[in-house]
Design a protein around this motif. Structure first.
Motif, PDB file in Angstrom:
ATOM      1  N   GLY A   7      13.833   6.116  -7.264  1.00 25.87           N
ATOM      2  CA  GLY A   7      13.605   7.389  -7.778  1.00 25.87           C
ATOM      3  C   GLY A   7      12.486   7.230  -9.024  1.00 25.87           C
ATOM      4  N   ILE A   8      11.612   6.174  -9.402  1.00 24.83           N
ATOM      5  CA  ILE A   8      11.006   6.022 -10.415  1.00 24.83           C
ATOM      6  C   ILE A   8       9.742   6.047 -10.020  1.00 24.83           C
ATOM      7  CG2 ILE A   8      10.234   4.763 -12.530  1.00 24.83           C
ATOM      8  CD1 ILE A   8      13.111   3.819 -12.634  1.00 24.83           C
ATOM      9  N   THR A   9       8.847   6.790 -10.254  1.00 32.28           N
ATOM     10  CA  THR A   9       7.256   6.945  -9.659  1.00 32.28           C
ATOM     11  C   THR A   9       6.230   7.271 -10.826  1.00 32.28           C
ATOM     12  OG1 THR A   9       7.457   9.201  -9.159  1.00 32.28           O
ATOM     13  CG2 THR A   9       8.026   7.749  -7.368  1.00 32.28           C
ATOM     14  N   LEU A  10       4.982   6.936 -10.611  1.00 34.83           N
ATOM     15  CA  LEU A  10       3.924   7.406 -11.415  1.00 34.83           C
ATOM     16  C   LEU A  10       3.775   8.901 -11.576  1.00 34.83           C
ATOM     17  CD1 LEU A  10       0.951   4.655 -10.524  1.00 34.83           C
ATOM     18  CD2 LEU A  10       2.347   4.933 -12.610  1.00 34.83           C
ATOM     19  N   LYS A  11       3.509   9.444 -12.617  1.00 33.81           N
ATOM     20  CA  LYS A  11       3.255  10.727 -12.881  1.00 33.81           C
ATOM     21  C   LYS A  11       1.947  11.249 -11.934  1.00 33.81           C
ATOM     22  CE  LYS A  11       3.866  13.685 -16.923  1.00 33.81           C
ATOM     23  NZ  LYS A  11       3.622  13.824 -18.531  1.00 33.81           N
ATOM     24  N   SER A  26      25.969   4.347 -18.148  1.00 35.88           N
ATOM     25  CA  SER A  26      25.311   3.575 -18.768  1.00 35.88           C
ATOM     26  C   SER A  26      23.997   2.795 -18.229  1.00 35.88           C
ATOM     27  CB  SER A  26      26.254   2.395 -19.448  1.00 35.88           C
ATOM     28  OG  SER A  26      27.561   2.931 -20.169  1.00 35.88           O
ATOM     29  N   GLN A  27      24.172   2.543 -16.991  1.00 34.48           N
ATOM     30  CA  GLN A  27      23.110   1.868 -16.302  1.00 34.48           C
ATOM     31  C   GLN A  27      21.921   3.085 -16.100  1.00 34.48           C
ATOM     32  OE1 GLN A  27      25.157   0.908 -12.557  1.00 34.48           O
ATOM     33  NE2 GLN A  27      26.194  -0.654 -13.445  1.00 34.48           N
ATOM     34  N   SER A  28      22.290   4.268 -15.801  1.00 33.71           N
ATOM     35  CA  SER A  28      21.259   5.591 -15.817  1.00 33.71           C
ATOM     36  C   SER A  28      20.656   5.407 -17.048  1.00 33.71           C
ATOM     37  CB  SER A  28      21.928   6.867 -15.338  1.00 33.71           C
ATOM     38  OG  SER A  28      21.056   7.832 -15.363  1.00 33.71           O
ATOM     39  N   THR A  29      21.328   5.675 -18.203  1.00 27.92           N
ATOM     40  CA  THR A  29      20.830   5.740 -19.717  1.00 27.92           C
ATOM     41  C   THR A  29      19.916   4.629 -19.749  1.00 27.92           C
ATOM     42  OG1 THR A  29      22.908   6.969 -20.254  1.00 27.92           O
ATOM     43  CG2 THR A  29      21.434   5.734 -22.154  1.00 27.92           C
ATOM     44  N   ALA A  30      20.242   3.271 -19.717  1.00 30.59           N
ATOM     45  CA  ALA A  30      19.467   2.145 -19.692  1.00 30.59           C
ATOM     46  C   ALA A  30      18.260   2.294 -19.166  1.00 30.59           C
ATOM     47  CB  ALA A  30      20.072   0.830 -19.411  1.00 30.59           C
ATOM     48  N   ILE A  31      18.385   2.598 -17.911  1.00 33.72           N
ATOM     49  CA  ILE A  31      16.972   2.687 -16.916  1.00 33.72           C
ATOM     50  C   ILE A  31      16.029   3.668 -17.439  1.00 33.72           C
ATOM     51  CG2 ILE A  31      16.108   3.107 -14.670  1.00 33.72           C
ATOM     52  CD1 ILE A  31      18.578   1.733 -13.679  1.00 33.72           C
ATOM     53  N   THR A  89      18.193  12.508  -9.785  1.00 33.50           N
ATOM     54  CA  THR A  89      18.944  12.743  -8.737  1.00 33.50           C
ATOM     55  C   THR A  89      19.027  11.343  -7.671  1.00 33.50           C
ATOM     56  OG1 THR A  89      18.915  15.012  -8.858  1.00 33.50           O
ATOM     57  CG2 THR A  89      19.632  13.942  -6.562  1.00 33.50           C
ATOM     58  N   ALA A  90      17.863  10.903  -7.516  1.00 34.85           N
ATOM     59  CA  ALA A  90      17.570   9.747  -6.715  1.00 34.85           C
ATOM     60  C   ALA A  90      18.296   8.720  -7.261  1.00 34.85           C
ATOM     61  CB  ALA A  90      16.106   9.797  -6.451  1.00 34.85           C
ATOM     62  N   LEU A  91      17.922   8.612  -8.697  1.00 38.00           N
ATOM     63  CA  LEU A  91      18.475   7.496  -9.453  1.00 38.00           C
ATOM     64  C   LEU A  91      19.923   7.259  -9.252  1.00 38.00           C
ATOM     65  CD1 LEU A  91      18.002   4.875 -11.181  1.00 38.00           C
ATOM     66  CD2 LEU A  91      18.081   6.507 -13.226  1.00 38.00           C
ATOM     67  N   SER A  92      20.549   8.562  -9.624  1.00 38.69           N
ATOM     68  CA  SER A  92      22.206   8.460  -9.425  1.00 38.69           C
ATOM     69  C   SER A  92      22.554   8.159  -8.053  1.00 38.69           C
ATOM     70  CB  SER A  92      22.606  10.134  -9.650  1.00 38.69           C
ATOM     71  OG  SER A  92      23.768   9.949  -9.647  1.00 38.69           O
ATOM     72  N   THR A  93      21.770   8.559  -6.988  1.00 34.23           N
ATOM     73  CA  THR A  93      22.180   8.207  -5.544  1.00 34.23           C
ATOM     74  C   THR A  93      22.177   6.905  -5.346  1.00 34.23           C
ATOM     75  OG1 THR A  93      21.624  10.323  -4.772  1.00 34.23           O
ATOM     76  CG2 THR A  93      21.668   8.284  -3.131  1.00 34.23           C
TER      77      THR A  93
END
Length: 501
Positions: free
Chosen positions: A372-376, A303-308, A389-393
């Motif tokens: 794991g969230i960066t600019l395009k 749920s946290q990954s979905t929200a992010i 993958t980085a977010l899940s970790t």
């Protein structure tokens, strides 16, 4: 665009004016009558076309900007709504609760803590059900008062000649406005009809007691008395009938759920247990009785990954909307409605600064990039991309970093929430621009009304003047023709010359 429109309107008015001028020339030479209506329209247009076009262009521009701000506000509001639970910390406080066996499920809510618990269930909560002795379906049982109590609440049913059958009594129980929590039905077997009473609520305290009083005619009414006793040791309820020869039977017992959590004994009057583990609701069914299971409470990373990811998607929608509203294409007839707009630029810079910034300072500072969230690829694009993958970790191994990044005090989501409120609230920078644009539109409407009145006055004035001129020229043409006929012209002799000859 407004300059092109104004120039086009002026050119059109000039063309009309030239056509009208030709009408005057033709009228003055006697070739045709003057086209007064066209002439008046051309002259009025020549006087007002430029201003009319300018006002219309400004009106279109203002309305386009209002629509653009509406689209921007809508995207910002969607983002704000989508990050509410990230901003207030609710999303990062979500947990899953999973049991290893059957008959036991659980939900984790606010206040839950990750951990593992051994849950042993002895019995589940149930509600009492009593069946009376058999009677004839239409037997009139007598008259009097039937008192029924459940869990400390009671009601009195007056039994008379209109309702003194089992079905009449059942209907009166169910219809009573003072019903304490019991339902009545009639079950007919080979031995006759039975009155079945069932408590609405589970738990040992919700036992059913029935007593009779003021019995004046007794044909079995007094046999409906029964006393129930709740167990004080966690066992089942017991009953004693008023008439042992017409005894009630207990088809379902009143009892509490009995269980242990980590060896600690607990009980509940319902099978939805909220008091045993903080922030966790245990849901028991009969299949859990006699089992020992392991209940695991863990962070709900899904749920946290979905929200992010939803936050990133909504943020990108805002960025894309702003890019569309400020688009520029060389040689195009129109550009983005808010190209060069300082208000939009302020919003763009503020949001970009928040998502590109850090929460905290020094070596403990957390950024979106750290999860794991960066600019395009193209920084000028401004949108974000998620490495899941980085977010899940991060969600499984670096919860402290995620919690810091989205804390409810100065986390990224809360900063965005506060900024969007400042942008969109009454008196905010978007509202201020909308107010100014609406005031300008109101002023334009006033000017258009004044211009229309001026055009009407000119039309009336020119209509009178050129109608008079047309009449005068017609008279002059007639006189000219008469004199030519009388005296002759360049290529002909007049009537006088002919008579003289």
């Amino acid at each position: 665009m407004s300059s092109i429109s104004t120039t086009s309107s002026t050119a059109s008015a000039n063309a009309e004016l030239q056509s009208a001028a030709q009408s005057i020339i033709s009228g003055s030479t006697g070739n045709s009558s003057m086209d007064v209506s066209t002439l008046v329209t051309a002259l009025v247009n020549a006087k007002t076309a430029g201003q009319t076009a300018a006002l219309t262009a400004q009106q279109t521009s203002d309305n386009t900007k209002l629509s653009a701000y509406g689209a921007l506000s809508s995207a910002l509001s969607a983002l704000q709504s989508g990050i509410t639970n990230l901003a207030n910390g609710t999303t990062l406080s979500t947990f899953t609760a999973t049991a290893t066996g059957s008959g036991l499920t659980a939900t984790a809510g606010s206040g839950a803590v990750a951990g593992s618990y051994s849950v042993a269930v002895t019995q589940v909560a149930s509600s009492q059900a009593l069946s009376s002795a058999a009677f004839g379906a239409t037997t009139q049982l007598g008259t009097g008062t039937l008192s029924i109590s459940v869990g400390g609440k009671s009601m009195d049913i007056s039994v008379d000649s209109t309702n003194n059958t089992l079905s009449g009594i059942a209907a009166a129980i169910n219809a009573s406005s003072n019903n304490p929590g019991v339902t009545a039905t009639i079950v007919t077997g080979t031995d006759g009809a039975h009155l079945v009473l069932r408590a609405s609520n589970t738990g040992a305290a919700n036992v059913i007691n029935v007593s009779t009083s003021n019995v004046t005619t007794d044909n079995g009414l007094s046999s409906l008395g029964v006393t129930s006793t709740a167990s004080t040791t966690g066992g089942q309820s017991t009953i004693t009938s008023a008439n042992s020869s017409s005894a009630w039977t207990q088809s379902a017992v009143a009892q509490d759920a009995e269980f242990t959590v980590g060896g600690i004994a607990a009980s509940s009057s319902t099978n939805a247990v909220t008091s045993a583990i903080a922030g966790v609701t245990l849901n028991l069914t009969s299949a859990a009785a006699g089992t020992t299971q392991t209940l695991t409470v863990a962070q709900d990373t899904s749920s946290q990954s979905t929200a992010i990811n939803n936050f990133v998607s909504l943020y990108n929608t805002v960025v894309t909307t702003m890019s569309t509203l400020t688009s520029y294409s060389s040689g195009a007839s129109s550009q983005g409605a808010l190209l060069g707009d300082s208000t939009l630029q302020t919003i763009r810079n503020t949001l970009a600064s928040i998502v590109g910034g850090a929460v905290g300072s020094g070596s403990t500072a957390a950024t979106l990039a750290s999860i794991g969230i960066t600019l395009k690829g193209d920084p000028a694009d401004g949108t974000l991309v998620v490495d899941n993958t980085a977010l899940s970790t991060a969600l499984t191994s670096s919860q402290a970093t995620v919690a810091q990044l989205f804390n409810s005090t100065n986390g990224i989501a809360e900063q965005l929430n506060t900024s969007i409120t400042n942008f969109t609230q009454t008196g905010g920078i978007i509202d201020t621009r909308n107010t100014a644009l609406n005031a300008d539109l109101k002023s334009i409407t006033t000017q258009q009304n004044s211009l229309a009145l001026y055009a009407a006055q000119l039309t009336s004035q020119y209509q009178a003047q050129f109608t008079a001129l047309d009449t005068l020229m017609a008279t002059m043409n007639n006189n000219s023709q008469y004199l030519t006929q009388l005296f002759g012209g360049t290529n002909s002799a007049g009537a006088l010359a002919t008579n003289k000859a």
